[in-house]
Design a protein around this motif. Structure first.
Motif, PDB file in Angstrom:
ATOM      1  N   TRP A 198       3.448  12.784  -0.902  1.00  0.00           N
ATOM      2  CA  TRP A 198       4.506  12.405  -0.191  1.00  0.00           C
ATOM      3  C   TRP A 198       4.166  12.595   1.333  1.00  0.00           C
ATOM      4  CZ3 TRP A 198       8.902  10.109  -0.630  1.00  0.00           C
ATOM      5  CH2 TRP A 198       9.859   9.925   0.508  1.00  0.00           C
TER       6      TRP A 198
ATOM      7  N   LYS B 211      10.461  12.242  -3.292  1.00  0.00           N
ATOM      8  CA  LYS B 211      10.396  11.512  -4.767  1.00  0.00           C
ATOM      9  C   LYS B 211      10.551   9.789  -4.523  1.00  0.00           C
ATOM     10  CE  LYS B 211      12.249  15.120  -7.482  1.00  0.00           C
ATOM     11  NZ  LYS B 211      13.191  15.560  -8.427  1.00  0.00           N
ATOM     12  N   ARG B 212      11.328   9.557  -3.429  1.00  0.00           N
ATOM     13  CA  ARG B 212      11.399   7.912  -3.295  1.00  0.00           C
ATOM     14  C   ARG B 212      11.481   7.543  -2.129  1.00  0.00           C
ATOM     15  NH1 ARG B 212      12.238   3.494  -6.454  1.00  0.00           N
ATOM     16  NH2 ARG B 212      14.384   2.125  -5.553  1.00  0.00           N
TER      17      ARG B 212
ATOM     18  N   GLU C 163       8.573  -0.448  -2.938  1.00  0.00           N
ATOM     19  CA  GLU C 163       9.355   0.654  -3.503  1.00  0.00           C
ATOM     20  C   GLU C 163       8.282   1.769  -3.958  1.00  0.00           C
ATOM     21  OE1 GLU C 163      11.824  -0.700  -6.746  1.00  0.00           O
ATOM     22  OE2 GLU C 163      13.128  -1.792  -5.411  1.00  0.00           O
TER      23      GLU C 163
ATOM     24  N   THR D 124       7.771   5.559  -6.037  1.00  0.00           N
ATOM     25  CA  THR D 124       8.554   6.531  -6.658  1.00  0.00           C
ATOM     26  C   THR D 124       7.464   7.378  -7.086  1.00  0.00           C
ATOM     27  OG1 THR D 124      10.147   4.786  -7.477  1.00  0.00           O
ATOM     28  CG2 THR D 124       9.897   6.972  -8.762  1.00  0.00           C
TER      29      THR D 124
ATOM     30  N   THR E 195       6.501  10.831  -9.335  1.00  0.00           N
ATOM     31  CA  THR E 195       6.755  12.154 -10.401  1.00  0.00           C
ATOM     32  C   THR E 195       5.894  13.024 -10.554  1.00  0.00           C
ATOM     33  OG1 THR E 195       7.861  10.096 -11.436  1.00  0.00           O
ATOM     34  CG2 THR E 195       7.713  12.076 -12.687  1.00  0.00           C
TER      35      THR E 195
ATOM     36  N   ASP F 228       4.408   5.278  -8.670  1.00  0.00           N
ATOM     37  CA  ASP F 228       5.070   4.100  -9.209  1.00  0.00           C
ATOM     38  C   ASP F 228       5.159   3.260  -8.096  1.00  0.00           C
ATOM     39  OD1 ASP F 228       4.580   4.001 -12.071  1.00  0.00           O
ATOM     40  OD2 ASP F 228       6.357   5.643 -11.822  1.00  0.00           O
TER      41      ASP F 228
END
Length: 150
Positions: free
Chosen positions: A22, A72-73, A89, A91, A93, A102
């Motif tokens: 992140w 997370k996103r 986008e 994402t 996990t 992703d």
């Protein structure tokens, strides 16, 4: 799904914890290592200016933050000269001690060769992976995506 949109999807697995991935995706000093630095005030609805340093002659371009749910996103609209914005986008996990990314790129249907765009995103995600482990990042002139190797 909107028939006027092309959806490109990539998945990467990194051995690094989700918080580290992140931070590599969101902190300017870390993004500078693989895609380029950004300036501005981070936050949903805000526009930052991203300089993609591996792009020859790249000028800072606008990126509007649409969603941000640490760690997370992240969803952004990247400005492209004389084109509608590209929605990206990201994402994350957790998987064991590592992280799955992703990556989805939604772009308006055009007559562009999306294989070149896909190769570009492979390039940048491979640069991200190298930066996470402290290895030299790939250079475009000698880069071949894993899926295109002989």
């Amino acid at each position: 799904m909107d028939n006027d949109v092309t959806r490109l999807e990539l998945r990467r697995e990194y051995p690094d914890p989700i918080e580290d991935v992140w931070s590599a995706l969101t902190e300017s000093d870390r993004t500078a290592r693989w895609i380029g630095p950004w300036t501005g005030e981070a936050g949903v609805g805000n526009t930052i200016m991203l300089t993609m340093t591996a792009e020859e002659g790249s000028e800072p371009g606008p990126a509007v933050i649409r969603e941000c749910d640490p760690p997370k996103r992240l969803v952004m609209d990247l400005g492209v000269t004389d084109q509608p914005a590209w929605r990206v986008e990201l994402t994350l996990t957790e998987r064991g001690e590592g992280t799955v990314l992703d990556f989805v790129h939604l772009l308006p249907k055009t007559d562009w060769d999306t294989s070149d765009i896909l190769k570009g995103w492979h390039f940048y995600l491979d640069r991200l992976g190298a930066s996470l482990v402290g290895e030299p990042v790939p250079e475009w002139d000698t880069y071949t995506p894993p899926s295109l190797e002989a």
